[in-house]
Design a protein around this motif. Structure first.
Motif, PDB file in Angstrom:
ATOM      1  N   GLU A 164       0.846  -1.189   0.000  1.00 31.20           N
ATOM      2  CA  GLU A 164       0.000   0.000   0.000  1.00 31.20           C
ATOM      3  C   GLU A 164       0.884   1.243   0.000  1.00 31.20           C
ATOM      4  O   GLU A 164       1.891   1.301   0.703  1.00 31.20           O
ATOM      5  CB  GLU A 164      -0.894   0.018   1.247  1.00 31.20           C
ATOM      6  CG  GLU A 164      -1.967  -1.042   1.233  1.00 31.20           C
ATOM      7  CD  GLU A 164      -2.952  -0.868   2.365  1.00 31.20           C
ATOM      8  OE1 GLU A 164      -2.870   0.172   3.057  1.00 31.20           O
ATOM      9  OE2 GLU A 164      -3.795  -1.751   2.566  1.00 31.20           O
ATOM     10  N   PRO A 165       0.520   2.249  -0.806  1.00 39.42           N
ATOM     11  CA  PRO A 165       1.344   3.465  -0.877  1.00 39.42           C
ATOM     12  C   PRO A 165       1.399   4.163   0.475  1.00 39.42           C
ATOM     13  O   PRO A 165       0.409   4.198   1.222  1.00 39.42           O
ATOM     14  CB  PRO A 165       0.605   4.331  -1.901  1.00 39.42           C
ATOM     15  CG  PRO A 165      -0.288   3.397  -2.645  1.00 39.42           C
ATOM     16  CD  PRO A 165      -0.644   2.307  -1.693  1.00 39.42           C
ATOM     17  N   LEU A 166       2.565   4.702   0.788  1.00 40.67           N
ATOM     18  CA  LEU A 166       2.705   5.496   1.994  1.00 40.67           C
ATOM     19  C   LEU A 166       2.127   6.879   1.728  1.00 40.67           C
ATOM     20  O   LEU A 166       2.380   7.487   0.691  1.00 40.67           O
ATOM     21  CB  LEU A 166       4.180   5.607   2.393  1.00 40.67           C
ATOM     22  CG  LEU A 166       4.875   4.306   2.803  1.00 40.67           C
ATOM     23  CD1 LEU A 166       6.353   4.562   3.072  1.00 40.67           C
ATOM     24  CD2 LEU A 166       4.205   3.715   4.036  1.00 40.67           C
ATOM     25  N   CYS A 167       1.338   7.367   2.645  1.00 40.25           N
ATOM     26  CA  CYS A 167       0.771   8.698   2.469  1.00 40.25           C
ATOM     27  C   CYS A 167       0.595   9.342   3.839  1.00 40.25           C
ATOM     28  O   CYS A 167       0.500   8.654   4.855  1.00 40.25           O
ATOM     29  CB  CYS A 167      -0.564   8.640   1.725  1.00 40.25           C
ATOM     30  SG  CYS A 167      -1.827   7.658   2.537  1.00 40.25           S
ATOM     31  N   PRO A 168       0.556  10.665   3.874  1.00 38.67           N
ATOM     32  CA  PRO A 168       0.385  11.341   5.162  1.00 38.67           C
ATOM     33  C   PRO A 168      -1.023  11.139   5.713  1.00 38.67           C
ATOM     34  O   PRO A 168      -1.910  10.598   5.042  1.00 38.67           O
ATOM     35  CB  PRO A 168       0.631  12.813   4.809  1.00 38.67           C
ATOM     36  CG  PRO A 168       0.299  12.916   3.359  1.00 38.67           C
ATOM     37  CD  PRO A 168       0.697  11.609   2.759  1.00 38.67           C
ATOM     38  N   LYS A 169      -1.220  11.595   6.932  1.00 40.74           N
ATOM     39  CA  LYS A 169      -2.534  11.525   7.548  1.00 40.74           C
ATOM     40  C   LYS A 169      -3.524  12.349   6.742  1.00 40.74           C
ATOM     41  O   LYS A 169      -3.197  13.416   6.227  1.00 40.74           O
ATOM     42  CB  LYS A 169      -2.454  12.050   8.988  1.00 40.74           C
ATOM     43  CG  LYS A 169      -3.779  12.016   9.734  1.00 40.74           C
ATOM     44  CD  LYS A 169      -3.617  12.631  11.108  1.00 40.74           C
ATOM     45  CE  LYS A 169      -4.968  12.720  11.822  1.00 40.74           C
ATOM     46  NZ  LYS A 169      -4.837  13.388  13.135  1.00 40.74           N
TER      47      LYS A 169
END
Length: 228
Positions: A84-89
């Motif tokens: 899963e792509p890392l993304c900010p909150k």
């Protein structure tokens, strides 16, 4: 595993009780599937998802139908690459209008621009837009619900953010239109907006409280060097 969604859809449609036809031969073969068994199988060294449908015809005759869907069993090394792509909150969550209505708008956008703006705020507002040298089009919805975003623990109780402040992501019009094809199974769709980073879309199959599943779509932001 990897498989053709069209082949899978064909097998699942066979389990529908809505089959009908004006021809006598087809009508006699139409039946209500009472049990569906799905299993992994192999035929002639080809990996398959085998669907066995059991039920009764309109005339009460017991019927058993089998459908095989070809699959590719992926190697562990290839599976490990699927992260899963890392993304900010998320800056906010917003409940989308019916996807079929959005699709009508975005189909028109697609004819004009490959890039569209996806904007939302914490005051139930959703704004879709395109901007070119010759045209600027906006479509706004003002009564979308904002599910609560889980907050991190903090001792700082400063000023609350402006609920009317819009959070913006520029995305591919084509990618968003592909996502909107899921309108055929959607009952509720929630968008998670990470400003200038991505939009993550959660399509609930069935009621949210008792969903039969959730489809997740990740659409990355387009970095606009011109600052549009």
């Amino acid at each position: 595993m990897a498989l053709s969604s069209e082949a899978l859809l064909g097998a699942l449609k066979s389990a529908s009780s809505s089959a009908s036809s004006s021809s006598a031969a087809a009508a006699s073969s139409a039946f209500d599937a009472e049990e569906v068994v799905m299993k992994l199988a192999k035929k002639n060294d080809q990996a398959l998802l085998s669907f066995e449908l059991k039920g009764h015809s309109r005339t009460g005759q017991q019927i058993r139908v089998a459908h095989d869907v070809k699959i590719e069993v992926m190697k562990p090394a290839d599976v490990d690459k699927m992260k899963e792509p890392l993304c900010p909150k998320a800056d906010l969550l917003i409940l989308l209008p019916p996807l079929q209505k959005l699709r009508t708008i975005v189909e028109r956008f697609r004819q004009i621009s490959d890039v569209m703006g996806f904007q939302a705020n914490n005051n139930k507002c959703l704004l879709l837009s395109i901007r070119t040298e010759s045209v600027h089009i906006e479509t706004e919805w003002k009564d979308c619900q904002n599910p609560a975003v889980e907050k991190e623990d903090s001792d700082d109780e400063g000023d609350l953010p402006d609920p009317d402040a819009l959070f913006t992501v520029l995305i591919s019009t084509r990618s968003f239109l592909k996502f909107l094809n899921s309108h055929v199974v959607s009952t509720t769709t929630i968008a998670s907006v990470c400003q200038h980073h991505c939009v993550i879309l959660y399509v609930y199959i069935g009621d949210v409280a008792d969903a039969g599943g959730v489809l997740t779509f990740y659409i990355p932001a387009i970095i606009d060097d011109e600052g549009r």
